[in-house]
Design a protein around this motif. Structure first.
Motif, PDB file in Angstrom:
ATOM      1  N   PRO A 199       0.838  -1.198   0.000  1.00 16.64           N
ATOM      2  CA  PRO A 199       0.000   0.000   0.000  1.00 16.64           C
ATOM      3  C   PRO A 199       0.883   1.262   0.000  1.00 16.64           C
ATOM      4  O   PRO A 199       2.013   1.213   0.484  1.00 16.64           O
ATOM      5  CB  PRO A 199      -0.796  -0.117   1.300  1.00 16.64           C
ATOM      6  N   PRO A 200       0.358   2.360  -0.557  1.00 23.64           N
ATOM      7  CA  PRO A 200       1.191   3.560  -0.684  1.00 23.64           C
ATOM      8  C   PRO A 200       1.542   4.210   0.655  1.00 23.64           C
ATOM      9  O   PRO A 200       2.642   4.723   0.821  1.00 23.64           O
ATOM     10  CB  PRO A 200       0.330   4.506  -1.531  1.00 23.64           C
ATOM     11  N   GLY A 201       0.613   4.173   1.587  1.00 24.02           N
ATOM     12  CA  GLY A 201       0.863   4.852   2.855  1.00 24.02           C
ATOM     13  C   GLY A 201       1.421   3.912   3.885  1.00 24.02           C
ATOM     14  O   GLY A 201       2.360   3.162   3.622  1.00 24.02           O
ATOM     15  N   CYS A 202       0.830   3.951   5.071  1.00 19.99           N
ATOM     16  CA  CYS A 202       1.230   3.050   6.138  1.00 19.99           C
ATOM     17  C   CYS A 202       1.002   1.609   5.685  1.00 19.99           C
ATOM     18  O   CYS A 202      -0.045   1.290   5.130  1.00 19.99           O
ATOM     19  CB  CYS A 202       0.400   3.339   7.387  1.00 19.99           C
ATOM     20  N   LEU A 203       1.971   0.743   5.916  1.00 18.22           N
ATOM     21  CA  LEU A 203       1.885  -0.628   5.408  1.00 18.22           C
ATOM     22  C   LEU A 203       0.784  -1.431   6.097  1.00 18.22           C
ATOM     23  O   LEU A 203       0.294  -2.422   5.569  1.00 18.22           O
ATOM     24  CB  LEU A 203       3.223  -1.340   5.587  1.00 18.22           C
ATOM     25  N   PHE A 204       0.368  -1.002   7.259  1.00 18.80           N
ATOM     26  CA  PHE A 204      -0.642  -1.731   8.016  1.00 18.80           C
ATOM     27  C   PHE A 204      -2.046  -1.155   7.784  1.00 18.80           C
ATOM     28  O   PHE A 204      -3.024  -1.703   8.271  1.00 18.80           O
ATOM     29  CB  PHE A 204      -0.280  -1.691   9.506  1.00 18.80           C
ATOM     30  N   GLU A 205      -2.118  -0.075   7.016  1.00 21.63           N
ATOM     31  CA  GLU A 205      -3.385   0.648   6.845  1.00 21.63           C
ATOM     32  C   GLU A 205      -4.567  -0.231   6.451  1.00 21.63           C
ATOM     33  O   GLU A 205      -5.642  -0.122   7.059  1.00 21.63           O
ATOM     34  CB  GLU A 205      -3.176   1.798   5.844  1.00 21.63           C
TER      35      GLU A 205
ATOM     36  N   ARG B 114      -5.434  -3.119   7.202  1.00 18.96           N
ATOM     37  CA  ARG B 114      -5.957  -4.011   8.243  1.00 18.96           C
ATOM     38  C   ARG B 114      -6.191  -3.296   9.563  1.00 18.96           C
ATOM     39  O   ARG B 114      -6.627  -3.913  10.524  1.00 18.96           O
ATOM     40  CB  ARG B 114      -4.965  -5.151   8.492  1.00 18.96           C
ATOM     41  N   CYS B 115      -5.874  -2.013   9.604  1.00 19.29           N
ATOM     42  CA  CYS B 115      -5.841  -1.321  10.888  1.00 19.29           C
ATOM     43  C   CYS B 115      -7.236  -0.883  11.314  1.00 19.29           C
ATOM     44  O   CYS B 115      -8.070  -0.508  10.497  1.00 19.29           O
ATOM     45  CB  CYS B 115      -4.926  -0.115  10.771  1.00 19.29           C
ATOM     46  N   SER B 116      -7.494  -0.930  12.614  1.00 25.47           N
ATOM     47  CA  SER B 116      -8.799  -0.526  13.122  1.00 25.47           C
ATOM     48  C   SER B 116      -8.845   0.976  13.415  1.00 25.47           C
ATOM     49  O   SER B 116      -9.914   1.551  13.569  1.00 25.47           O
ATOM     50  CB  SER B 116      -9.113  -1.311  14.400  1.00 25.47           C
ATOM     51  N   MET B 117      -7.680   1.617  13.489  1.00 24.63           N
ATOM     52  CA  MET B 117      -7.654   3.040  13.838  1.00 24.63           C
ATOM     53  C   MET B 117      -7.478   3.912  12.607  1.00 24.63           C
ATOM     54  O   MET B 117      -7.067   5.067  12.719  1.00 24.63           O
ATOM     55  CB  MET B 117      -6.467   3.314  14.781  1.00 24.63           C
ATOM     56  N   VAL B 118      -7.759   3.343  11.435  1.00 25.11           N
ATOM     57  CA  VAL B 118      -7.376   4.015  10.197  1.00 25.11           C
ATOM     58  C   VAL B 118      -8.117   5.340   9.960  1.00 25.11           C
ATOM     59  O   VAL B 118      -9.310   5.475  10.251  1.00 25.11           O
ATOM     60  CB  VAL B 118      -7.553   3.042   9.003  1.00 25.11           C
ATOM     61  N   THR B 119      -7.398   6.348   9.482  1.00 21.81           N
ATOM     62  CA  THR B 119      -7.963   7.623   9.071  1.00 21.81           C
ATOM     63  C   THR B 119      -7.416   7.950   7.682  1.00 21.81           C
ATOM     64  O   THR B 119      -6.447   7.328   7.253  1.00 21.81           O
ATOM     65  CB  THR B 119      -7.558   8.757  10.034  1.00 21.81           C
TER      66      THR B 119
ATOM     67  N   ASP C 285      -5.523  10.179   6.640  1.00 24.06           N
ATOM     68  CA  ASP C 285      -4.112  10.557   6.662  1.00 24.06           C
ATOM     69  C   ASP C 285      -3.175   9.353   6.558  1.00 24.06           C
ATOM     70  O   ASP C 285      -2.039   9.479   6.124  1.00 24.06           O
ATOM     71  CB  ASP C 285      -3.786  11.301   7.970  1.00 24.06           C
ATOM     72  N   CYS C 286      -3.685   8.181   6.983  1.00 24.13           N
ATOM     73  CA  CYS C 286      -2.831   6.995   7.023  1.00 24.13           C
ATOM     74  C   CYS C 286      -2.355   6.582   5.642  1.00 24.13           C
ATOM     75  O   CYS C 286      -1.284   6.017   5.497  1.00 24.13           O
ATOM     76  CB  CYS C 286      -3.581   5.831   7.658  1.00 24.13           C
ATOM     77  N   SER C 287      -3.167   6.823   4.607  1.00 24.55           N
ATOM     78  CA  SER C 287      -2.794   6.340   3.285  1.00 24.55           C
ATOM     79  C   SER C 287      -1.941   7.342   2.514  1.00 24.55           C
ATOM     80  O   SER C 287      -1.615   7.119   1.361  1.00 24.55           O
ATOM     81  CB  SER C 287      -4.053   5.992   2.486  1.00 24.55           C
ATOM     82  N   LYS C 288      -1.633   8.477   3.141  1.00 19.53           N
ATOM     83  CA  LYS C 288      -0.873   9.503   2.411  1.00 19.53           C
ATOM     84  C   LYS C 288       0.604   9.159   2.275  1.00 19.53           C
ATOM     85  O   LYS C 288       1.173   9.274   1.202  1.00 19.53           O
ATOM     86  CB  LYS C 288      -1.035  10.854   3.105  1.00 19.53           C
ATOM     87  N   ALA C 289       1.230   8.783   3.364  1.00 17.64           N
ATOM     88  CA  ALA C 289       2.657   8.454   3.287  1.00 17.64           C
ATOM     89  C   ALA C 289       2.994   7.469   4.388  1.00 17.64           C
ATOM     90  O   ALA C 289       2.285   7.373   5.386  1.00 17.64           O
ATOM     91  CB  ALA C 289       3.494   9.719   3.451  1.00 17.64           C
ATOM     92  N   GLN C 290       4.092   6.765   4.173  1.00 21.50           N
ATOM     93  CA  GLN C 290       4.523   5.835   5.231  1.00 21.50           C
ATOM     94  C   GLN C 290       4.974   6.659   6.435  1.00 21.50           C
ATOM     95  O   GLN C 290       5.795   7.551   6.300  1.00 21.50           O
ATOM     96  CB  GLN C 290       5.669   4.971   4.727  1.00 21.50           C
ATOM     97  N   PRO C 291       4.428   6.379   7.612  1.00 21.20           N
ATOM     98  CA  PRO C 291       4.781   7.188   8.781  1.00 21.20           C
ATOM     99  C   PRO C 291       6.265   7.076   9.122  1.00 21.20           C
ATOM    100  O   PRO C 291       6.855   6.017   8.959  1.00 21.20           O
ATOM    101  CB  PRO C 291       3.944   6.580   9.904  1.00 21.20           C
ATOM    102  N   GLU C 292       6.836   8.207   9.529  1.00 16.08           N
ATOM    103  CA  GLU C 292       8.234   8.213   9.955  1.00 16.08           C
ATOM    104  C   GLU C 292       8.370   7.470  11.278  1.00 16.08           C
ATOM    105  O   GLU C 292       7.453   7.445  12.085  1.00 16.08           O
ATOM    106  CB  GLU C 292       8.694   9.660  10.146  1.00 16.08           C
ATOM    107  N   ALA C 293       9.558   6.919  11.496  1.00 18.73           N
ATOM    108  CA  ALA C 293       9.828   6.302  12.787  1.00 18.73           C
ATOM    109  C   ALA C 293      10.011   7.398  13.818  1.00 18.73           C
ATOM    110  O   ALA C 293      10.697   8.374  13.560  1.00 18.73           O
ATOM    111  CB  ALA C 293      11.096   5.459  12.697  1.00 18.73           C
ATOM    112  N   ARG C 294       9.334   7.272  14.956  1.00 15.05           N
ATOM    113  CA  ARG C 294       9.548   8.258  16.002  1.00 15.05           C
ATOM    114  C   ARG C 294       9.696   7.578  17.359  1.00 15.05           C
ATOM    115  O   ARG C 294       9.209   6.473  17.575  1.00 15.05           O
ATOM    116  CB  ARG C 294       8.420   9.286  16.013  1.00 15.05           C
TER     117      ARG C 294
ATOM    118  N   CYS D 228       3.707   4.950  13.518  1.00 12.67           N
ATOM    119  CA  CYS D 228       2.260   5.081  13.387  1.00 12.67           C
ATOM    120  C   CYS D 228       1.904   6.495  13.806  1.00 12.67           C
ATOM    121  O   CYS D 228       2.400   6.982  14.826  1.00 12.67           O
ATOM    122  CB  CYS D 228       1.541   4.068  14.278  1.00 12.67           C
ATOM    123  N   ILE D 229       1.049   7.166  13.002  1.00  8.40           N
ATOM    124  CA  ILE D 229       0.758   8.555  13.336  1.00  8.40           C
ATOM    125  C   ILE D 229      -0.198   8.661  14.523  1.00  8.40           C
ATOM    126  O   ILE D 229      -0.298   9.695  15.162  1.00  8.40           O
ATOM    127  CB  ILE D 229       0.194   9.331  12.123  1.00  8.40           C
ATOM    128  N   HIS D 230      -0.903   7.563  14.839  1.00 12.17           N
ATOM    129  CA  HIS D 230      -1.876   7.633  15.928  1.00 12.17           C
ATOM    130  C   HIS D 230      -1.339   7.186  17.269  1.00 12.17           C
ATOM    131  O   HIS D 230      -1.982   7.397  18.288  1.00 12.17           O
ATOM    132  CB  HIS D 230      -3.092   6.759  15.597  1.00 12.17           C
TER     133      HIS D 230
END
Lengths: 203, 342
Positions: free
Chosen positions: B305-311, B313-318, B320-329, B338-340
């Motif tokens: 998937p283009p954004g978050c790789l778990f998007e 299957r994720c239950s918290m999806v919004t 924003d999740c499909s826009k880009a792979q979240p940076e590691a923080r 994960c942005i959430h």
């Protein structure tokens, strides 16, 4: 319906007895776990119950009769390594329909996608292949299922996915399940009773 | 002279086996974080060039922007389902990927970049692999001799006997061939090979499947000992439970990247301490927890998937999740992608 192993003895070649005077009874709808250390004959017992091996002593009885020699085997075995249990030269569709034609409901529950049916086994991961092997074994004539380390190689989520479907179908079709596994937690979660297959000391 | 002659001599010497006191390789390390990381992997990506049709090539990305670090005295467990890129990470560190693989990103070993030249020099000496199965031993060589070949300095025979007695392998075992070993013994022989080499970084690839509880415990104890003596250990496993028993931190892999790195204490209860929804789902799916699966599959490398790789299957999806792979923080003494996550 009753699957019964009576006084089973087995050894490979002239080696030591792997199983000796072993009795086992499984009823329809019952889930029985088989545990024990490596090399104590768990797999061998599973293979004997499913008719893959002939016991040297004793016999296996299904519903007051020996296992049928021809046709669909009512005692189905699912192996640990799915990649060794499918024909690499068959499309997944042929493998799936080997024993029966699973309906869409089962396929959907197991998460088998239509696109996978046209693939070759080497194009799918172990978890995906194992779903096919499970679907293949859950035919309408299946009375007992032997799950030999069925989900050992899989991650926890896939393991839970597959077991939920198996338990569901087993309940609907009144299938008895024999779970062979090292994992204590899995056995505790699934089984009604557990058989400890500690090694028999027979020279 | 017959070939058996030297062996007979050794056997004679063996009549009185002595339990030799093993001196510690290094002092036990207390404060891990202050030391320089033994290995640090930053933004690692691995892709394979494949032929699709005729001469058309395709770049298949199997590991994408992956980060881990391991300090001396620490065991980092790498968990994830098959196909999540765990073994490839090990192969990338050792520099044994096939020739059609392209590696980008930075791997530093003891503060210096790990180039392919350095990899060649270090692997088998400072960086050791404990492989998955007995198949990695030479089937035609007695195991004692195989372990001796790994000794870099000192008396190989003495070193091998010391290590065998330490891992409760009887003196006779050194004259056995690999096919004569049980699964647990083979595992201890493989670990011995890594120990005698005096490696600073030990990579253990799925060392426990198919072993019964007692053997698993024994194998894991070997690794804990190595770490306590100052080595950095990377334990690759698909089984969280194994990892929990000995690891200090756990890196959770999904679809070729690390979604979370968490201290082992966070894996408890209902998983409230965990950061990423995938780790939580993985934890919840264990038979001793809720045994609850989530729908869907890990995406194939060819259809990420283009954004978050778990998007998907994720239950918290919004959105924003499909826009880009979240940076590691960094989050609560761990890492998450994960942005959430809070």
């Amino acid at each position: 319906m009753l699957l019964k192993g009576e006084n089973i003895g087995f050894r490979y070649g002239k080696g030591p007895w792997v199983l000796k005077e072993r009795d086992i009874t499984v009823e329809s709808g019952e889930i029985v776990g088989i545990m024990g250390p490596s090399g104590c004959g768990k797999t061998t017992l599973g293979r004997i119950l499913a008719g893959y091996e002939k016991p040297h002593e004793g016999r296996v009885i299904l519903n007051e009769a020996p296992l049928p020699k021809k046709g669909y085997n009512p005692v189905q075995l699912v192996f640990q390594h799915p990649e060794k249990a499918v024909n690499g030269r068959w499309h997944m569709k042929d493998t799936l329909n080997e024993g029966w034609e699973p309906n869409d409901e089962v396929l959907e529950a197991l998460g088998i996608e239509k696109a996978w049916l046209k693939r070759w086994p080497n194009e799918l991961s172990g978890g995906e292949l194992q779903r096919f092997c499970v679907a293949r074994a859950l035919g309408l004539q299946t009375r007992f299922l032997v799950a030999d380390e069925m989900t050992t190689m899989l991650d926890a989520i896939t393991q839970a996915q597959i077991w939920h479907v198996v338990l569901d179908v087993a309940k609907k079709q009144d299938i008895g399940i024999i779970v062979v596994s090292h994992e204590k937690h899995l056995i505790n979660r699934l089984c009604d009773r557990v058989i400890d297959l500690s090694p028999v000391k027979v020279s | 002279m017959s070939l058996a002659a030297p062996l007979k001599k050794e056997k004679k010497k063996l009549i009185k086996p002595k339990q030799i006191e093993v001196q510690k390789i290094m002092k036990p390390v207390k404060d891990i974080k202050k030391l320089q990381a033994t290995i640090e992997v930053q933004d690692l990506s691995v892709s394979f060039i494949q032929y699709t049709k005729g001469l058309q090539q395709k770049d298949l990305k199997v590991i994408s922007s992956l980060n881990i670090d391991i300090h001396p005295g620490e065991i980092l467990a790498v968990v994830g389902s098959s196909g999540s890129g765990k073994s490839l990470l090990a192969h990338a560190i050792l520099g044994i990927l096939p020739s059609n693989a392209t590696v980008t990103g930075k791997i530093t070993y003891k503060g210096e970049p790990l180039t392919s030249k350095r990899q060649e020099k270090l692997r088998g000496k400072e960086i050791a692999l404990v492989p998955q199965s007995v198949n990695y031993l030479d089937p035609l060589m007695r195991v004692g001799k195989q372990v001796r070949t790994a000794v870099k300095d000192g008396d190989p025979i003495k070193a091998q006997r010391e290590v065998f007695s330490r891992y409760y392998l009887k003196p006779e075992v050194e004259n056995l061939f690999p096919f004569q070993l049980s699964g647990g013994m083979a595992r201890r022989v493989l670990v011995s090979t890594a120990v005698v080499s005096g490696a600073q970084l030990i990579i253990a690839d799925e060392p426990t499947p198919g072993l019964d509880t007692a053997s698993v415990k024994e194998a894991l104890k070997c690794f804990r000992e190595l770490a306590d003596h100052g080595a950095a250990v990377m334990l690759i496993s698909h089984d969280i439970e194994t990892a929990l028993k000995i690891a200090d931190r756990i890196a959770v892999f999904y679809a070729g990247t690390t979604v979370e790195v968490a201290p082992v204490e966070d894996f408890k209860g209902k998983g409230e301490g965990l950061r990423h929804p995938y780790s939580k789902a993985l934890w919840g799916a264990l038979p001793q927890n809720d045994f609850m699966p989530i729908a869907g599959f890990q995406p194939l490398p060819s259809a990420l998937p283009p954004g978050c790789l778990f998007e998907p299957r994720c239950s918290m999806v919004t959105p924003d999740c499909s826009k880009a792979q979240p940076e590691a923080r960094t989050l609560r003494n761990g890492m998450v992608r994960c942005i959430h996550a809070t």
